[in-house]
Design a protein around this motif. Structure first.
Motif, PDB file in Angstrom:
ATOM      1  N   SER A  63      27.183  -9.338  20.498  1.00 26.86           N
ATOM      2  CA  SER A  63      26.269 -10.418  20.865  1.00 26.86           C
ATOM      3  C   SER A  63      24.847 -10.105  20.398  1.00 26.86           C
ATOM      4  CB  SER A  63      26.277 -10.633  22.386  1.00 26.86           C
ATOM      5  OG  SER A  63      25.823  -9.456  23.037  1.00 26.86           O
ATOM      6  N   GLY A  64      23.994 -11.115  20.467  1.00 29.10           N
ATOM      7  CA  GLY A  64      22.586 -10.953  20.142  1.00 29.10           C
ATOM      8  C   GLY A  64      22.333 -10.650  18.677  1.00 29.10           C
ATOM      9  N   ALA A  67      24.984  -8.738  16.643  1.00 24.50           N
ATOM     10  CA  ALA A  67      26.117  -9.527  16.144  1.00 24.50           C
ATOM     11  C   ALA A  67      25.781 -10.097  14.767  1.00 24.50           C
ATOM     12  CB  ALA A  67      26.475 -10.635  17.123  1.00 24.50           C
ATOM     13  N   ILE A  68      24.514 -10.492  14.595  1.00 22.29           N
ATOM     14  CA  ILE A  68      24.073 -10.998  13.292  1.00 22.29           C
ATOM     15  C   ILE A  68      24.068  -9.863  12.267  1.00 22.29           C
ATOM     16  CG2 ILE A  68      22.105 -11.988  12.047  1.00 22.29           C
ATOM     17  CD1 ILE A  68      21.417 -13.451  14.721  1.00 22.29           C
ATOM     18  N   VAL A  69      23.574  -8.688  12.676  1.00 25.61           N
ATOM     19  CA  VAL A  69      23.560  -7.525  11.788  1.00 25.61           C
ATOM     20  C   VAL A  69      24.989  -7.176  11.364  1.00 25.61           C
ATOM     21  CG1 VAL A  69      23.084  -5.047  11.662  1.00 25.61           C
ATOM     22  CG2 VAL A  69      21.415  -6.591  12.716  1.00 25.61           C
ATOM     23  N   TYR A  70      25.906  -7.159  12.320  1.00 23.61           N
ATOM     24  CA  TYR A  70      27.301  -6.835  12.016  1.00 23.61           C
ATOM     25  C   TYR A  70      27.892  -7.822  11.018  1.00 23.61           C
ATOM     26  CZ  TYR A  70      32.280  -5.976  12.613  1.00 23.61           C
ATOM     27  OH  TYR A  70      33.603  -5.701  12.371  1.00 23.61           O
ATOM     28  N   GLU A  71      27.653  -9.090  11.230  1.00 21.48           N
ATOM     29  CA  GLU A  71      28.184 -10.114  10.318  1.00 21.48           C
ATOM     30  C   GLU A  71      27.579  -9.968   8.919  1.00 21.48           C
ATOM     31  OE1 GLU A  71      28.375 -14.949   9.810  1.00 21.48           O
ATOM     32  OE2 GLU A  71      28.161 -14.122  11.826  1.00 21.48           O
TER      33      GLU A  71
END
Length: 79
Positions: A63-64, A67-71
């Protein structure tokens, strides 16, 4: 043991059997700054986020901003 003055050496095979790398990123996501480290080995990938009061901590990528970094990492956008 002494090394002979002359010898013949033949490399029959060479391969990488283990590697580990850690990359650090300073990112801006929707106006927010975040410092991230991504540590990779053949067996795992770990994500860390820098927090001012406690330093580098393992991050939750569900989340947060992480989550954007992971994607972005999965999509190859951090290379």
């Amino acid at each position: 043991m002494a090394t002979p003055e002359e010898y013949e050496l033949t490399v029959k095979e060479s391969k990488e059997v283990w590697w580990a790398t850690t990359n650090e990123y300073d990112l801006e996501i929707d106006g927010e700054n975040i410092s991230v480290r991504i540590a990779e080995t053949p067996k795992s990938t770990e994500f860390f986020e820098y927090e001012e009061n406690s330093g580098w901590n393992e991050a939750d990528t569900d989340s947060g901003l992480m989550a954007i970094v992971y994607e972005a990492w999965q999509n190859g956008e951090l290379e």
